[in-house]
Scaffold this motif. Structure first.
Motif, mmCIF file in Angstrom:
data_model
loop_
_atom_site.group_PDB
_atom_site.id
_atom_site.type_symbol
_atom_site.label_atom_id
_atom_site.label_comp_id
_atom_site.label_asym_id
_atom_site.label_seq_id
_atom_site.Cartn_x
_atom_site.Cartn_y
_atom_site.Cartn_z
ATOM 1 N N THR A 238 -12.483 13.933 1.630
ATOM 2 C CA THR A 238 -12.568 15.940 2.234
ATOM 3 C C THR A 238 -11.540 16.796 1.312
ATOM 4 N N GLY A 239 -12.210 17.960 1.596
ATOM 5 C CA GLY A 239 -11.232 18.087 0.314
ATOM 6 C C GLY A 239 -11.168 18.148 -0.851
ATOM 7 N N PRO A 240 -9.769 17.787 -1.219
ATOM 8 C CA PRO A 240 -9.812 17.114 -2.402
ATOM 9 C C PRO A 240 -9.234 16.182 -2.591
ATOM 10 N N PHE A 241 -9.171 15.386 -1.436
ATOM 11 C CA PHE A 241 -9.173 13.560 -1.618
ATOM 12 C C PHE A 241 -10.365 12.828 -1.087
ATOM 13 N N GLY A 242 -9.882 11.301 -1.626
ATOM 14 C CA GLY A 242 -11.588 10.571 -2.051
ATOM 15 C C GLY A 242 -10.783 9.278 -1.503
ATOM 16 N N LEU A 243 -11.888 8.510 -1.109
ATOM 17 C CA LEU A 243 -11.775 7.228 -0.846
ATOM 18 C C LEU A 243 -10.675 6.635 -1.590
ATOM 19 N N ALA A 244 -10.718 7.044 -2.590
ATOM 20 C CA ALA A 244 -9.636 6.248 -4.109
ATOM 21 C C ALA A 244 -8.217 6.330 -3.299
ATOM 22 N N GLN A 245 -7.858 7.389 -3.018
ATOM 23 C CA GLN A 245 -6.801 7.740 -2.842
ATOM 24 C C GLN A 245 -6.219 7.451 -1.314
ATOM 25 N N CYS A 246 -6.514 6.441 -0.468
ATOM 26 C CA CYS A 246 -6.671 6.082 1.018
ATOM 27 C C CYS A 246 -5.970 4.514 1.351
ATOM 28 N N LEU A 247 -5.071 4.508 1.902
ATOM 29 C CA LEU A 247 -5.313 3.231 2.148
ATOM 30 C C LEU A 247 -5.849 2.656 3.875
ATOM 31 N N THR A 248 -6.267 1.558 4.008
ATOM 32 C CA THR A 248 -6.188 1.058 5.613
ATOM 33 C C THR A 248 -4.954 0.695 6.353
ATOM 34 N N LEU A 249 -5.380 0.568 7.907
ATOM 35 C CA LEU A 249 -4.340 0.151 8.269
ATOM 36 C C LEU A 249 -4.198 -1.524 8.542
ATOM 37 N N GLN A 250 -4.512 -2.326 7.685
ATOM 38 C CA GLN A 250 -4.172 -3.767 7.263
ATOM 39 C C GLN A 250 -2.731 -3.520 6.375
ATOM 40 N N ALA A 251 -3.503 -2.803 5.195
ATOM 41 C CA ALA A 251 -2.690 -2.692 4.209
ATOM 42 C C ALA A 251 -1.146 -1.747 4.840
ATOM 43 N N LEU A 252 -1.682 -0.671 5.827
ATOM 44 C CA LEU A 252 0.030 -0.522 5.605
ATOM 45 C C LEU A 252 1.164 -0.905 6.667
ATOM 46 N N GLU A 253 0.156 -2.404 8.104
ATOM 47 C CA GLU A 253 0.365 -3.096 8.290
ATOM 48 C C GLU A 253 1.656 -3.971 7.358
ATOM 49 N N ALA A 254 1.085 -4.299 6.236
ATOM 50 C CA ALA A 254 1.581 -5.628 5.953
ATOM 51 C C ALA A 254 2.719 -4.742 4.881
ATOM 52 N N MET A 255 3.232 -3.823 5.102
ATOM 53 C CA MET A 255 4.430 -2.712 3.856
ATOM 54 C C MET A 255 5.327 -2.893 4.494
#
Length: 331
Positions: free
Chosen positions: A212-229
């Motif tokens: 979407t615009g300049p943003f791609g999947l390679a830059q994204c985080l999952t909720l599971q990854a966020l929860e582990a931080m």
């Protein structure tokens, strides 16, 4: 016995953009609320919805970044989708009731020819199962009541439509497509229209937003990854609000001009005319907001407040002292 007390989350100002890989089954708002809770953020919003059955890139805006989220709605989008051929549903996707089934008799050559027809500028009739509003009420609310309302066709642009895979003879014939399109394009409607043009009907079986615009999947985080931080690690994943105005012409102001600009005053300079400008302060280096330049004047648009700028600087550099920046931004 008294009911157990609920744990109250202490929220605080959080500023920036988080790129989330939205999971299957959650609405965009549900995903936003989970991320907002994990960051303990006071204010949050997203830049356009993804259906619960869709996954992929969902930019989430926090704090001052919410002021610029509407700008990102104009961005082109990229998707990968699976169109299940031979089956038409009430919603245009796999959640709906099956309305009819038809044999799939088209050839690979006919598929290529039909896909070519959908390249470039096209018109779409928005689906009833969408958040588009009619008389202040979302279309999906009418649909749930069994009411169909008239919708005006919309002009959109399909920039690229690539056939990634297909099966026309199996038990569940399908097309897997990659789509790059303009804002406002309904991929569900595109899938239905392609199925109709092939003479067999179809519905969307899967949808994943890859850009979407300049943003791609390679830059994204999952909720599971966020929860582990840890909370500090989550904050470190935030991108600055100015990523939402990356296409704007940049202008940097000295301390005096920056303070006056933030108070809503126009500034004079040798800037070329520009409809969209991203304005920064020089000392300290900080994003101030948007503007447009005309006839040598920089005319303020959406502005951050001095406190938002101070909070952002502190968030990005917690050990720094902000006394100097506070004086520069409010003098």
């Amino acid at each position: 016995m008294s009911p157990p007390s609920r744990v109250r989350v202490q929220r605080h100002p959080v500023h920036g953009v988080l790129l989330l890989d939205k999971p299957l089954g959650l609405s965009s708002n549900q995903a936003l609320q989970k991320a907002k809770w994990l960051l303990r953020a006071e204010k949050a919003g997203h830049t356009g919805t993804l259906d619960p059955l869709a996954t992929g890139v969902l930019p989430l805006c926090f704090g001052s970044a919410t002021k610029f989220s509407q700008l990102h709605l104009q961005a082109d989008k990229c998707y990968e989708t699976v169109v299940r051929l031979g089956r038409v549903t009430s919603t245009g996707d796999a959640e709906g009731e099956v309305l009819r089934e038809q044999a799939v008799n088209c050839t690979a050559g006919q598929v290529v020819e039909v896909l070519d027809r959908f390249m470039g500028p096209i018109t779409q009739v928005p689906p009833m199962h969408s958040a588009l509003k009619k008389d202040g009420k979302a279309l999906y609310e009418y649909a749930r009541e069994g009411v169909e309302v008239e919708r005006a066709p919309r002009a959109v642009v399909i920039h690229d439509l690539d056939l990634l895979d297909m099966d026309l003879t199996g038990e569940a014939p399908f097309l897997r497509l990659a789509v790059r399109c303009s804002k406002g394009t309904y991929i569900r409607t595109l899938g239905e229209d392609i199925g109709a043009a092939l003479g067999c009907g179809g519905h969307l079986a899967a949808l994943r937003r890859t850009e979407t615009g300049p943003f791609g999947l390679a830059q994204c985080l999952t909720l599971q990854a966020l929860e582990a931080m840890t909370e500090a690690q989550r904050l470190a994943c935030l991108m600055p609000a100015e990523v939402l105005v990356a296409g704007h012409a940049p202008v940097t102001l000295g301390a005096d001009d920056a303070a006056r600009f933030l108070s809503g005053l126009r500034r004079r300079g040798d800037w070329a005319d520009a409809p969209a400008v991203a304005v920064f302060g020089e000392q300290p280096r900080a994003f101030l907001g948007t503007a447009h330049a005309k006839a040598g004047e920089l005319i303020p648009g959406r502005l951050l407040s001095p406190i938002e700028i101070q909070q952002t600087l502190l968030q990005n550099n917690p050990s720094s002292s902000l006394e100097t920046s506070q004086e520069a931004l409010t003098s």
